[in-house]
Design an enzyme around this catalytic site. Structure first.
Site, short mmCIF file in Angstrom:
data_model
loop_
_atom_site.label_atom_id
_atom_site.label_comp_id
_atom_site.label_asym_id
_atom_site.label_seq_id
_atom_site.Cartn_x
_atom_site.Cartn_y
_atom_site.Cartn_z
N ASP A 194 0.85 -1.19 0.00
CA ASP A 194 0.00 0.00 0.00
C ASP A 194 0.89 1.24 0.00
O ASP A 194 1.45 1.62 1.02
CB ASP A 194 -0.91 -0.04 1.24
CG ASP A 194 -1.81 1.18 1.35
OD1 ASP A 194 -1.49 2.22 0.72
OD2 ASP A 194 -2.82 1.11 2.07
N LYS A 239 -3.54 9.56 -3.33
CA LYS A 239 -3.04 10.81 -2.73
C LYS A 239 -2.18 11.63 -3.70
O LYS A 239 -2.72 12.29 -4.57
CB LYS A 239 -2.29 10.51 -1.43
CG LYS A 239 -3.25 10.20 -0.26
CD LYS A 239 -2.55 10.30 1.08
CE LYS A 239 -3.52 10.38 2.23
NZ LYS A 239 -4.19 9.13 2.58
#
Lengths: 499, 499
Positions: free
Chosen positions: B323, B354
């Protein structure tokens, strides 16, 4: 980069059996919606396959890194306009599917383009604020001016997020938090809850369920997918919560010929739903339902069914969640499709996405978070998408809601005409149904359905499939009677050649 | 609408004990990154509280419809620039948090603004294509030119979606589909699977688990949340899958003084992880891990730990998912943080969001969908966000990756200086750690941590908290040594006044 192929006006005539002006479907009704200036007059198909050679090459190249079996064709946004989509090869198609119901103003609507060229829009695109902690200055005022202006009565608060799956996931969390908080008597969390939740064990992460209905579609992430019941291919091999499923009415058409049967069918579904809630071994904290089951094949139920269902939820202390992800934002002739039900007791939560661009849900005051950060994420939606929703809402409200009236006028005309066609071609279509332009009909088999969708594409119409054998209409809100008439001409010309 | 308050140059001196030029932290290193022209020279705080009066009024108004307890202040994007954020009241703050690590080029980066003003960008903003069925013409070429240029070795395919939660949810689905398909011997679904999945029962929806680690954060939707283990407030009252949690090393600092203890701690965690995989009653299809546990308090482990963990996954037939939602896109000094591990055997899946703006995951060929529509949704990402990623990537690659070198130079300088400060203020800070500018330290208590974050805000710095008592740095990639120096001056001036 790509060299764009110029659209030629020359039409390959055998590909386009268009009989414009024939007006097979009575008088085209007038609409109060002003026509879009500079829109294409009609579809133009210039390649013998769709995708054409340019599209095929690009799709093959994409196939090296992504799934491509689901691609219809590639869209050239620069040349698409209004209700007409232009593909990579210069084909012009009338679009009555609109990116799975998510393009409310059609392509390159002048108001949308104008708004997105502003300094404000460019800055909102450039920065994705962490809205829960550092919202942009105009976030609050814009929410009040836009989403809260269309919030269902009594649903005084709004949670924003990225898309329909996330809207539903957060709605489920909200329902569960509300449910447990009631039972906890609004007291603080216990130490046992705090410790057990970190191990994914009860009581901290409780054994609770969200009830959904057969053929429902509520999204693809694991919580949402546990309530989705439309097709096995969505669910196979993916872990799911052991949540209950209730029957959704399978109405018989035409409705006026099956009044008694349909009432019995709805009563059966209601009774079974209440039975599940009362007996399910995992307590039911919430139920979620679409006003029209879209992905599942445009399945409808009566307002009376929904009113009674809402009462069952209320009587049993179950949160009543309405999923307006596909039905919302004017396409059914009301801003929210559920408004047609005439509820005295509004839903507890209403989720939205797609046409609204911004996603999220409205909820009642009593579903408010009891502590900060319970429902939260980095982006929590997107102010750029809220700006787009403002443009959409302004367009809908213009000229005394001319756009909404257009949806009803166009929808009625299209539905009535399709019903006429269903009488003429009963071996190809049946059960025409819908609200506004949110219309569908069934084919006798999945093969016939697919033949129609494929054949009409080569005649210049992008149409959607849903359920096992349904064809769905999801045009933009600028789809007017003249477009419906054009569609009907092409459609009849297409199906009249099918066996 | 709002009337904007003009920033005044007058500084409330007691609010801003800034000692610029004092250079308490040695020589400021040179960076190859060109400075942003027109950036603010320093923070300017003009109100006695943050938020100031305008912000407070707006936040109160927002509180009628949304959660506001998590808000730091309101951002005026129009006036923010570079590393400096301007709030609703005209305060200028040095931003080392950057919307939870999601603003890679800072505010109003000229290249980003220029790109978003183009016709292409406006059209991509105006239309959200259903990318799985009707992608824009440039989607494939752009994917090849951008995401695939930074795809980890051997991860030949990419799935795109909206955000980190959705990236992880789809990664879990992909891992489970791969896992079951292997056991099914790549044969078609059985009738029993097809029927049982519609009831959320095995074998169709199998009992499978995704293993995660203590203090991990992988998102907030129900699948992702079942792997999130950072804080109870995220999980309480929400149903979770009964998935296992393994220990993550709790390293002791400074690392060179605890070599033996840390090696033992990592061995313990590895051994326990393998034990869980071998004995868990619900088979483990995949494991997910962050290269640095960010929300959980910036917890690190050694490259050796991760190499051995990857081997455990491989040996036990478990998909190994990394991740990179918070760690990815250059902030740690490598493009992907996991590249530091020196793996011979790359991960199976790497998720991102993000800073990349576009979200999704890379995966190996053998994790490809066996049938269309298995992983699919309406939008499947957003080409506008891919366009932004292209701008970001171009900036990172400019001048022989000057931006990446800047991250390493600035990060080393900041981390070394913080370590000096930790020696001077051992009652306030300890365990300084990090890669690149992805740095953190711990305070002795949550109260001290919060005092620092609150006090430094009034001195003109927006700083982030994480874990129980950590402070994290998540500046943009244009955060240069001079900004670090400015931060350090303000920081020491702030903490020297704390008890």
């Amino acid at each position: 980069m790509l060299q764009k192929q110029k659209t030629t006006k020359k039409i390959v005539s055998q590909q386009l059996p268009l009989i414009l002006g024939k007006r097979a479907f009575g008088n085209i009704p007038k609409t109060p919606l002003k026509p879009l200036e500079g829109e294409f007059e009609k579809p133009e198909i210039i390649t013998s396959t769709i995708p054409g050679p340019i599209g095929k090459r690009l799709i093959e190249d994409l196939g090296r890194i992504q799934e491509i079996r689901t691609i219809h064709f590639l869209v050239d946004f620069d040349r698409s306009f209004g209700n007409y989509v232009v593909d990579s090869d210069g084909n012009v198609l009338l679009d009555v599917f609109c990116h799975i119901s998510s393009l409310p103003l059609g392509y390159n609507h002048p108001s949308m383009i104008k708004a997105l060229r502003t300094r404000d829009a460019v800055q909102l695109a450039a920065h994705r604020p962490a809205l829960g902690s550092l919202p942009n200055v105009s976030w609050g005022p814009k929410l009040h001016e836009t989403l809260m202006k269309v919030a269902p009565e009594g649903l005084t608060r709004v949670f924003t997020c990225a898309n329909g799956s996330e809207a539903n996931e957060n709605a489920y969390k909200t329902a569960c938090m509300w449910y447990v908080n009631q039972r906890r008597g609004n007291k603080p969390f216990t130490d046992e809850e705090i410790q057990s939740c970190m191990l994914n064990k009860p009581p901290g992460t409780p054994s609770l369920s969200i009830l959904s209905f057969e053929k429902a579609f509520h999204g693809r992430t694991l919580g949402a997918l546990s309530t989705t019941r439309s097709k096995p291919i969505h669910k196979l091999d993916v872990p799911a919560f052991d949540w209950p499923v209730a029957p959704f009415p399978q109405l018989k058409y035409p409705l006026d010929q099956f009044v008694k049967e349909n009432a019995e069918e709805e009563a059966r579904c209601l009774s079974r739903t209440e039975e599940i809630i009362k007996s399910n071994k995992i307590p039911v904290a919430g139920m979620i339902i679409e006003p029209i089951q879209a992905e599942g094949g445009d399945r409808h139920a009566s307002p009376d069914f929904f009113r009674k269902l809402r009462k069952i939820a209320r009587d049993n202390g179950v949160a009543f969640i309405v999923d307006e992800v596909q039905t919302g934002v004017a396409a059914t002739g009301n801003f929210w499709a559920f408004q047609k039900w005439g509820l005295d007791d509004q839903p507890d939560i209403v989720t939205f996405s797609k046409k609204s661009q911004i996603a999220g849900f409205f909820h009642r005051e009593e579903y408010k978070m009891t502590a900060p950060y319970r429902n939260y994420n980095t982006w929590m939606g997107d102010p750029l998408r809220l700006l787009q929703f403002e443009v959409i809402l302004n367009e809908i409200n213009k000229d005394d809601q001319a756009m909404l009236r257009n949806v009803n006028i166009t929808g009625n005309y299209l539905q009535d005409s399709l019903k006429e066609l269903a009488k003429k071609y009963p071996h190809l279509m049946k059960d025409v149904r819908g609200d506004g332009t949110f219309i569908a009909f069934d084919s006798p088999t999945v093969e016939t359905r697919n033949s129609i969708v494929n054949a009409i594409k080569l005649n210049g119409v992008e149409l959607g499939a849903c359920g096992d054998q349904s064809i769905r209409f999801r045009p933009s809100l600028v789809f007017a009677p003249k477009h419906a008439s054009q569609f009907l001409d092409i459609f009849e010309s297409t199906i009249s050649k099918l066996k």
